[in-house]
Design an enzyme around this catalytic site. Structure first.
Site, PDB file in Angstrom:
ATOM      1  N   CYS A  11      -7.344   0.974  11.562  1.00 17.53           N
ATOM      2  CA  CYS A  11      -8.637   0.437  11.120  1.00 17.53           C
ATOM      3  C   CYS A  11      -9.535   0.064  12.293  1.00 17.53           C
ATOM      4  O   CYS A  11     -10.747  -0.014  12.154  1.00 17.53           O
ATOM      5  CB  CYS A  11      -8.421  -0.788  10.242  1.00 17.53           C
ATOM      6  SG  CYS A  11      -7.489  -0.455   8.746  1.00 17.53           S
ATOM      7  N   SER A  68       0.835  -1.198   0.000  1.00 19.46           N
ATOM      8  CA  SER A  68       0.000   0.000   0.000  1.00 19.46           C
ATOM      9  C   SER A  68       0.867   1.243   0.000  1.00 19.46           C
ATOM     10  O   SER A  68       1.748   1.385   0.853  1.00 19.46           O
ATOM     11  CB  SER A  68      -0.912  -0.009   1.228  1.00 19.46           C
ATOM     12  OG  SER A  68      -1.750   1.122   1.255  1.00 19.46           O
ATOM     13  N   GLY A  69       0.607   2.159  -0.947  1.00 14.79           N
ATOM     14  CA  GLY A  69       1.469   3.318  -1.146  1.00 14.79           C
ATOM     15  C   GLY A  69       1.588   4.235   0.053  1.00 14.79           C
ATOM     16  O   GLY A  69       2.678   4.752   0.343  1.00 14.79           O
ATOM     17  N   THR A 106     -11.091   2.650 -14.551  1.00 17.80           N
ATOM     18  CA  THR A 106     -10.101   3.544 -15.143  1.00 17.80           C
ATOM     19  C   THR A 106      -8.897   3.677 -14.222  1.00 17.80           C
ATOM     20  O   THR A 106      -9.040   3.985 -13.041  1.00 17.80           O
ATOM     21  CB  THR A 106     -10.709   4.932 -15.407  1.00 17.80           C
ATOM     22  OG1 THR A 106     -11.834   4.779 -16.276  1.00 17.80           O
ATOM     23  CG2 THR A 106      -9.691   5.860 -16.041  1.00 17.80           C
TER      24      THR A 106
END
Length: 380
Positions: free
Chosen positions: A323, A198-199, A236
């Site tokens: 989270c 995850s970036g 996209t």
């Protein structure tokens, strides 16, 4: 401000933000479009894919861009399980996985899959031997995280991968979201079939991620649509996000040697100083632990109260994972490690980045000591 909550998210590098803005402004065309402008965007997407593949030392066609760790984990877990349901419906994971893996497994249980949750030891670590004992004839998939997001325990991925060489039909997924840039991982050598990153965990942007899928592995898509990402992840493409992720990953790897050493030194200092306080119990193991996470419990003090006390001093840490932090429940990881519920409910997590300093750590140690004294006076 002192930011010690880098496992929740990291501050994007300036160069990453600049690259995102440049691509968003100048190359905003849809990469699926046939015209030249779309072709330019497609070229940038291809270059980002190649860069990520080179950095992870894998093939370009093994990299799939996603919206982040949660999507990558869900795509790996559900996609692999559904693809191979006719071969078997038994899946294996650990008792300390991130919610995006654990809850995905629970969803699969509701539609007929059988899940084995392998327990961990008091350090939060699974063993390859216990995982092998759980394997059945109908086992098709195993998911184990690289680094636990709450206490920092490093799981024996290499040993598990070596063991799984004897079981070539079982797919092996690794959630490496907390490990990239902190703990070495060799995807091909370690016999890993799928891997999530995850970036925003390594100074990239939120909403960017990667799922590595070993060449030859087939999984079922979760999204139906325009067949982007070689029909595995329709929608996209976020070209600017992919470029930003590639930039962040390169910068992180370029800085990793010095950065990891810096985090380890700070972690050791924090552990040594905090251990002197009789109210504090260190939960992060001293061995087989990532360099950026230190989890500790405060005897008799609720973690939320303590977090807000530090916040008043402009110091930002967390309780469990981001989270789960607002649920006000005991850490499932700590309880799985055998930590008493009251101790687990008082857990605090410090998580570092390459850019944190010893000076910051000294101020945090002093602030923790002062906050504890203030809270003790209030409690009397």
């Amino acid at each position: 401000m002192i930011y010690f909550d880098n496992s929740a998210t990291t501050k994007p590098y300036k160069e990453v933000l600049d690259s995102f803005l440049k691509v968003s402004s100048d190359y905003f065309a849809n990469p699926s479009s046939l015209h030249r402008f779309g072709g330019q965007a497609e070229k940038l997407l291809s270059q980002a894919r190649e860069q990520v593949a080179q950095l992870l030392q894998v093939k370009t066609n093994e990299i799939y861009f996603t919206s982040g760790g949660t999507e990558s984990n869900n795509l790996a877990v559900k996609g692999a399980a559904l693809r191979n349901k006719n071969k078997g419906k038994h899946l294996i994971t650990s008792s300390v996985e991130h919610p995006s893996v654990r809850l995905a497994m629970e969803q699969l249980e509701q539609v007929g899959f059988d899940i084995t949750y392998v327990p961990v030891d008091r350090n939060g670590r699974v063993s390859a031997a216990d995982i092998e004992k759980a394997i059945r004839k109908d086992t098709t998939f195993i998911s184990i995280m690289l680094v636990n997001n709450e206490v920092g325990t490093i799981q024996p991925i290499k040993e598990i991968g070596e063991m799984l060489k004897r079981y070539p039909t079982i797919l092996f997924h690794v959630d490496a979201v907390q490990g990239i840039g902190k703990v070495p991982l060799t995807l091909h050598e370690d016999r890993i079939d799928l891997c999530s990153i995850s970036g925003h965990k390594f100074h990239g942007l939120k909403g960017t991620g990667v799922l590595y899928v070993r060449d030859g592995v087939r999984i079922t898509p979760l999204f139906s649509g325009g067949s982007q990402e070689r029909a595995l992840r329709s929608g996209t493409e976020n070209v600017a996000g992919a470029v930003a992720l590639a930039k962040a990953l390169r910068m992180t790897f370029d800085r990793s040697t010095a950065g990891i050493e810096n985090m380890r030194n700070i972690q050791n200092m924090l552990r040594q100083e905090l251990s002197k306080n009789e109210r504090i119990q260190i939960n992060t193991p001293s061995e087989n632990a990532a360099p950026h996470i230190l989890n500790f419990s405060l005897n008799g003090i609720k973690s939320e109260v303590f977090i807000h006390a530090l916040e008043e001093k402009e110091i930002f840490v967390s309780t469990t994972s981001a989270c789960s932090s607002k649920k006000k429940s005991a850490s499932t990881t700590l309880t799985a490690m055998g930590v008493p519920k009251a101790t687990a409910e008082s857990a605090v997590r410090i998580s570092l980045s390459y850019d944190n300093t010893t000076e910051e750590a000294l101020k945090v140690i002093e602030a923790i000591e002062n906050s504890l004294k203030q809270l003790e006076r209030v409690m009397k």
